[in-house]
Design an enzyme around this catalytic site. Structure first.
Site, PDB file in Angstrom:
ATOM      1  N   CYS A  79       0.831  -1.204   0.000  1.00  0.00           N
ATOM      2  CA  CYS A  79       0.000   0.000   0.000  1.00  0.00           C
ATOM      3  C   CYS A  79       0.870   1.260   0.000  1.00  0.00           C
ATOM      4  O   CYS A  79       1.541   1.547  -0.980  1.00  0.00           O
ATOM      5  CB  CYS A  79      -0.992  -0.033   1.150  1.00  0.00           C
ATOM      6  SG  CYS A  79      -2.331   1.188   0.945  1.00  0.00           S
ATOM      7  N   HIS A 187      -3.806  -4.895  -0.004  1.00  0.00           N
ATOM      8  CA  HIS A 187      -3.387  -5.356   1.323  1.00  0.00           C
ATOM      9  C   HIS A 187      -3.466  -6.878   1.379  1.00  0.00           C
ATOM     10  O   HIS A 187      -4.542  -7.429   1.637  1.00  0.00           O
ATOM     11  CB  HIS A 187      -4.303  -4.767   2.401  1.00  0.00           C
ATOM     12  CG  HIS A 187      -4.104  -3.311   2.641  1.00  0.00           C
ATOM     13  ND1 HIS A 187      -3.175  -2.827   3.528  1.00  0.00           N
ATOM     14  CD2 HIS A 187      -4.716  -2.230   2.100  1.00  0.00           C
ATOM     15  CE1 HIS A 187      -3.226  -1.505   3.534  1.00  0.00           C
ATOM     16  NE2 HIS A 187      -4.150  -1.122   2.671  1.00  0.00           N
ATOM     17  N   GLU A 189      -2.489  -8.777   3.708  1.00  0.00           N
ATOM     18  CA  GLU A 189      -2.816  -9.176   5.079  1.00  0.00           C
ATOM     19  C   GLU A 189      -4.301  -9.070   5.375  1.00  0.00           C
ATOM     20  O   GLU A 189      -4.771  -9.595   6.397  1.00  0.00           O
ATOM     21  CB  GLU A 189      -2.002  -8.342   6.073  1.00  0.00           C
ATOM     22  CG  GLU A 189      -2.485  -6.921   6.300  1.00  0.00           C
ATOM     23  CD  GLU A 189      -2.126  -5.937   5.205  1.00  0.00           C
ATOM     24  OE1 GLU A 189      -2.440  -4.744   5.359  1.00  0.00           O
ATOM     25  OE2 GLU A 189      -1.517  -6.352   4.188  1.00  0.00           O
TER      26      GLU A 189
END
Length: 213
Positions: A79, A187, A189
């Protein structure tokens, strides 16, 4: 062990939790010695380019990142980290790290989706990737898999480094890099199984790179 760079730009905890879920040893750190000893570095972040660059410079972490790239230590930008690896950002009209050729640009006003409906900025939500070139980070990831995005700016790296693109109001680069130096606008995650697969692939690359030294 993977080092998660801590430069007060948020999102480090989410990355740590994802790695811990995978059983990958990791630490959130701003310690240059720990960064140097890690198998690889994840460079996450949310927020503005100007604030992030000031934090990196004040902590000397810009130098740590440059050292990592210079010696070939594996690095994954996420990001904001993806955006400020480039040379400049239109956000705050800010010179950035310059570790990868390219610039970060602001999404245009009045964007439209492919069906003609408005495409609000920032871009927030799930979108798929269009692979431009094979990448080991995407090994085992279905071509139709979707990843989670939150961003108001997009990256324009050297075209030779574009790995995948995404369409949201316009086509933009969503994954770029080369072996050992990658950056994702989305992202991983927060992207469920596809994102976890990407993180595991990064760790496996880091382990192989360390063993090859």
């Amino acid at each position: 062990m993977l080092a998660i760079l801590d430069y007060k730009a948020g999102n480090q905890t989410s990355v740590r939790r994802a790695l811990e879920h995978l059983g990958i040893p990791c630490a959130v750190t701003a310690d240059p010695a720990l960064l140097e000893s890690a198998r690889g570095i994840i460079f996450p972040g949310v927020g503005a380019a100007g604030q992030a660059m000031r934090a990196l410079n004040e902590a000397g972490l810009d130098a740590a990142l440059r050292r990592a790239v210079a010696v070939g230590q594996p690095l994954l930008g996420v990001c904001l980290g993806c955006q400020i690896l480039l040379e400049r950002s239109e956000e705050n009209d800010m010179p950035t790290l310059g570790l990868v050729p390219g610039v970060c640009r602001r999404f245009e006003d009045n964007l439209r989706q492919e069906d003609g409906s408005p495409a609000p900025v920032p871009h927030m939500g799930w979108n798929s990737l269009r692979a431009a070139t094979p990448c080991r980070l995407l090994a085992g990831v279905e071509p139709t898999a979707e990843f989670y995005f939150v961003h108001g700016y997009y990256v324009e790296p050297d075209p030779a480094l574009v790995i995948a693109t995404t369409v949201y109001g316009r086509e933009f680069c969503s994954l770029y890099g080369r072996d050992g130096l990658w950056a994702a606008q989305f992202h991983p995650e927060k992207s469920g199984r596809p994102g976890l697969a990407l993180l595991r692939n990064f760790y496996e690359y880091c382990r192989e790179a360390r063993h090859a030294q």
